[in-house]
Design a protein around this motif. Structure first.
Motif, PDB file in Angstrom:
ATOM      1  N   GLY A  28      -0.103  -4.326   8.329  1.00  0.00           N
ATOM      2  CA  GLY A  28       0.864  -5.068   8.088  1.00  0.00           C
ATOM      3  C   GLY A  28       0.687  -3.622   6.853  1.00  0.00           C
ATOM      4  N   TRP A  29       1.744  -3.942   5.980  1.00  0.00           N
ATOM      5  CA  TRP A  29       2.155  -3.164   4.860  1.00  0.00           C
ATOM      6  C   TRP A  29       3.242  -3.674   4.032  1.00  0.00           C
ATOM      7  CZ3 TRP A  29       4.791  -2.812   9.515  1.00  0.00           C
ATOM      8  CH2 TRP A  29       6.798  -2.623   8.971  1.00  0.00           C
ATOM      9  N   GLY A  30       2.952  -3.375   2.992  1.00  0.00           N
ATOM     10  CA  GLY A  30       4.436  -3.633   1.800  1.00  0.00           C
ATOM     11  C   GLY A  30       3.623  -4.188   1.183  1.00  0.00           C
ATOM     12  N   GLU A  31       4.141  -5.228  -0.193  1.00  0.00           N
ATOM     13  CA  GLU A  31       3.633  -5.774  -0.807  1.00  0.00           C
ATOM     14  C   GLU A  31       3.203  -7.414  -0.886  1.00  0.00           C
ATOM     15  OE1 GLU A  31       5.440  -8.812  -4.784  1.00  0.00           O
ATOM     16  OE2 GLU A  31       6.871  -7.607  -3.474  1.00  0.00           O
ATOM     17  N   GLY A  32       2.121  -7.092  -0.978  1.00  0.00           N
ATOM     18  CA  GLY A  32       0.764  -8.659  -0.576  1.00  0.00           C
ATOM     19  C   GLY A  32      -0.055  -7.894   0.276  1.00  0.00           C
ATOM     20  N   TYR A  33       0.083  -6.335   1.555  1.00  0.00           N
ATOM     21  CA  TYR A  33      -1.129  -6.534   2.314  1.00  0.00           C
ATOM     22  C   TYR A  33      -1.721  -5.310   1.265  1.00  0.00           C
ATOM     23  CZ  TYR A  33      -2.788  -5.406   6.370  1.00  0.00           C
ATOM     24  OH  TYR A  33      -4.014  -5.072   7.849  1.00  0.00           O
ATOM     25  N   GLY A  34      -2.490  -4.886   1.585  1.00  0.00           N
ATOM     26  CA  GLY A  34      -3.483  -3.985   0.919  1.00  0.00           C
ATOM     27  C   GLY A  34      -3.596  -3.354   0.136  1.00  0.00           C
ATOM     28  N   GLY A  44      -0.596  -2.243  -0.857  1.00  0.00           N
ATOM     29  CA  GLY A  44       0.678  -2.207  -0.377  1.00  0.00           C
ATOM     30  C   GLY A  44       1.498  -1.319  -0.592  1.00  0.00           C
ATOM     31  N   TYR A  45       0.472  -0.472   0.145  1.00  0.00           N
ATOM     32  CA  TYR A  45       1.703   0.936   0.441  1.00  0.00           C
ATOM     33  C   TYR A  45       3.092   0.561   1.409  1.00  0.00           C
ATOM     34  CZ  TYR A  45      -2.467   3.777   0.109  1.00  0.00           C
ATOM     35  OH  TYR A  45      -3.242   4.680  -0.759  1.00  0.00           O
ATOM     36  N   ASN A  46       3.565   1.441   1.263  1.00  0.00           N
ATOM     37  CA  ASN A  46       5.867   0.681   1.727  1.00  0.00           C
ATOM     38  C   ASN A  46       5.816   1.307   3.855  1.00  0.00           C
ATOM     39  OD1 ASN A  46       5.879   3.676   2.312  1.00  0.00           O
ATOM     40  ND2 ASN A  46       7.237   3.871   0.226  1.00  0.00           N
ATOM     41  N   MET A  47       6.443   1.580   4.350  1.00  0.00           N
ATOM     42  CA  MET A  47       6.949   1.421   5.463  1.00  0.00           C
ATOM     43  C   MET A  47       6.617   3.264   5.919  1.00  0.00           C
ATOM     44  SD  MET A  47      10.260   0.768   7.952  1.00  0.00           S
ATOM     45  CE  MET A  47      10.856   1.947   7.591  1.00  0.00           C
ATOM     46  N   THR A  48       6.826   3.678   4.872  1.00  0.00           N
ATOM     47  CA  THR A  48       6.536   5.533   5.371  1.00  0.00           C
ATOM     48  C   THR A  48       5.374   5.647   5.745  1.00  0.00           C
ATOM     49  OG1 THR A  48       9.520   6.275   4.664  1.00  0.00           O
ATOM     50  CG2 THR A  48       7.117   7.615   4.680  1.00  0.00           C
ATOM     51  N   SER A  49       4.640   5.876   3.852  1.00  0.00           N
ATOM     52  CA  SER A  49       3.454   5.462   4.530  1.00  0.00           C
ATOM     53  C   SER A  49       2.662   5.070   5.475  1.00  0.00           C
ATOM     54  CB  SER A  49       2.678   4.896   3.324  1.00  0.00           C
ATOM     55  OG  SER A  49       3.007   5.470   2.175  1.00  0.00           O
ATOM     56  N   ALA A  50       2.773   4.465   6.485  1.00  0.00           N
ATOM     57  CA  ALA A  50       2.447   3.307   6.973  1.00  0.00           C
ATOM     58  C   ALA A  50       2.120   4.311   8.439  1.00  0.00           C
ATOM     59  CB  ALA A  50       2.667   2.213   7.138  1.00  0.00           C
ATOM     60  N   PHE A  51       3.456   4.229   8.496  1.00  0.00           N
ATOM     61  CA  PHE A  51       3.836   4.928  10.067  1.00  0.00           C
ATOM     62  C   PHE A  51       3.439   6.139  10.157  1.00  0.00           C
ATOM     63  CE2 PHE A  51       6.190   7.084  13.021  1.00  0.00           C
ATOM     64  CZ  PHE A  51       7.172   6.621  13.552  1.00  0.00           C
ATOM     65  N   ILE A  52       3.419   7.161   8.785  1.00  0.00           N
ATOM     66  CA  ILE A  52       2.578   8.758   8.982  1.00  0.00           C
ATOM     67  C   ILE A  52       0.966   8.441   9.020  1.00  0.00           C
ATOM     68  CG2 ILE A  52       2.212  10.725   7.061  1.00  0.00           C
ATOM     69  CD1 ILE A  52       4.868   9.810   5.837  1.00  0.00           C
ATOM     70  N   ALA A  53       0.345   7.047   8.294  1.00  0.00           N
ATOM     71  CA  ALA A  53      -0.645   6.588   8.362  1.00  0.00           C
ATOM     72  C   ALA A  53      -1.004   7.028  10.257  1.00  0.00           C
ATOM     73  CB  ALA A  53      -0.586   6.512   7.558  1.00  0.00           C
ATOM     74  N   VAL A  55      -9.684   5.153   6.110  1.00  0.00           N
ATOM     75  CA  VAL A  55      -8.760   6.142   4.876  1.00  0.00           C
ATOM     76  C   VAL A  55      -7.810   4.994   5.407  1.00  0.00           C
ATOM     77  CG1 VAL A  55      -7.408   7.425   5.503  1.00  0.00           C
ATOM     78  CG2 VAL A  55      -9.435   8.613   6.143  1.00  0.00           C
ATOM     79  N   ALA A  56      -6.945   4.449   6.531  1.00  0.00           N
ATOM     80  CA  ALA A  56      -6.590   3.924   6.883  1.00  0.00           C
ATOM     81  C   ALA A  56      -5.933   1.914   6.546  1.00  0.00           C
ATOM     82  CB  ALA A  56      -5.823   3.974   8.306  1.00  0.00           C
ATOM     83  N   ILE A  57      -7.764   1.342   6.190  1.00  0.00           N
ATOM     84  CA  ILE A  57      -7.844   0.372   5.931  1.00  0.00           C
ATOM     85  C   ILE A  57      -6.749  -0.449   4.748  1.00  0.00           C
ATOM     86  CG2 ILE A  57      -9.369  -1.221   5.134  1.00  0.00           C
ATOM     87  CD1 ILE A  57     -11.496  -0.524   7.285  1.00  0.00           C
ATOM     88  N   PRO A  58      -6.793   0.556   3.796  1.00  0.00           N
ATOM     89  CA  PRO A  58      -5.802   0.259   2.791  1.00  0.00           C
ATOM     90  C   PRO A  58      -5.015   0.431   3.291  1.00  0.00           C
ATOM     91  CG  PRO A  58      -7.637   1.298   1.767  1.00  0.00           C
ATOM     92  CD  PRO A  58      -7.700   1.514   3.214  1.00  0.00           C
ATOM     93  N   ILE A  59      -4.283   1.352   3.548  1.00  0.00           N
ATOM     94  CA  ILE A  59      -2.548   1.107   4.215  1.00  0.00           C
ATOM     95  C   ILE A  59      -2.195   0.247   4.879  1.00  0.00           C
ATOM     96  CG2 ILE A  59      -1.173   3.042   5.259  1.00  0.00           C
ATOM     97  CD1 ILE A  59      -3.474   5.218   4.064  1.00  0.00           C
ATOM     98  N   THR A  60      -2.786   0.042   6.337  1.00  0.00           N
ATOM     99  CA  THR A  60      -2.521  -1.036   6.988  1.00  0.00           C
ATOM    100  C   THR A  60      -3.239  -1.243   7.257  1.00  0.00           C
ATOM    101  OG1 THR A  60      -2.813   0.723   9.413  1.00  0.00           O
ATOM    102  CG2 THR A  60      -0.375   0.967   8.264  1.00  0.00           C
ATOM    103  N   GLY A  61      -4.736  -1.988   7.032  1.00  0.00           N
ATOM    104  CA  GLY A  61      -5.661  -2.383   8.023  1.00  0.00           C
ATOM    105  C   GLY A  61      -5.896  -1.765   9.041  1.00  0.00           C
TER     106      GLY A  61
END
Length: 235
Positions: A126-132, A134-143, A182-188
């Protein structure tokens, strides 16, 4: 010796089942302590996913190539290394294996006294507030897209004509470990639509609503890697 398609599909099912159970299981069961802050943490979870891929590479690599990831299968299709019929069979098997892995993990967790599934249960992405963090959708997609690109680039390189086939499983497993760091805090960390699909089916809610990103971004990254690698091979 020619391997039957049904055997390849079964290998992909078992391999994806193992990846979800070992990787998500490590995150859910061992990621944090029930009695305090101790647990295997990001590093431990990263190694759980990486080691799961490594061992399955050596277990089923000779049977199916050990894709256990629709993004890899689609990239291999674009690169001309698998036919369309097998690609469809692989992806179906991977999704089934991921759901079975998540189902087993759900049954295990359901036996824990007081366990209540959260918004992103069973290691869902996931992404956003409450997840990891709290990175936003754009950061999640890029990652997810960029890290999948690098993952596939390593896979093409280590299994291709210039690679060391005997060490490919090690390279692939360690790359996935690095990606998770790298990505666990961003999207899991997904980089794998099947790995995201299985847990999301049981978690529902935001995990299902956000699932599209963990299908689209890894596929985009995988296709980009296939196209780049085809250009590299032609040089």
């Amino acid at each position: 010796m020619e391997v039957k398609s049904s055997t390849k599909y079964f290998a992909e099912l078992v391999g994806t089942f193992a990846l979800v159970l070992f990787g998500c299981g490590a995150a859910v069961v061992s990621g944090v302590s029930l009695t305090g802050p101790a647990g295997i943490g990001i590093l431990g979870i990263a190694f759980a996913f990486g080691l799961a891929v490594l061992v399955m590479c050596y277990a089923i690599g000779g049977i199916s190539g050990c894709h256990i990831n629709p993004a890899i299968t689609i990239a291999m299709l674009v690169a001309g290394k698998i036919n369309g019929k097998d690609a469809v069979g692989y992806i179906i098997a991977q999704l089934i294996g991921a759901v079975i892995g998540a189902a087993v993990l759900y049954c295990i967790q359901n036996g824990l006294n007081g366990w209540i599934p959260g918004e992103w249960a069973l290691g869902s992405n996931g992404w956003g507030e409450g997840y990891g963090a709290g990175y936003n959708m754009t950061s999640a997609f890029i990652a997810e897209a960029v890290l999948t690109f690098l993952f596939l680039f390593v896979i093409f390189g280590s299994t291709g004509k210039w690679g060391n086939g005997a060490m490919a499983g090690m390279a692939i497993g360690l790359t996935l470990t690095l990606i998770h760091m790298v990505a666990i805090p961003i999207t899991g960390t997904s980089v794998n639509p099947a790995r995201s699909f299985g847990p999301a089916i049981f978690a529902g809610g935001k995990a299902m609503a956000q699932l599209w990103l963990f299908v689209v971004a890894p596929v985009v990254g995988g296709i980009a890697a296939a196209l780049v690698w085809r250009a590299v091979e032609k040089k």
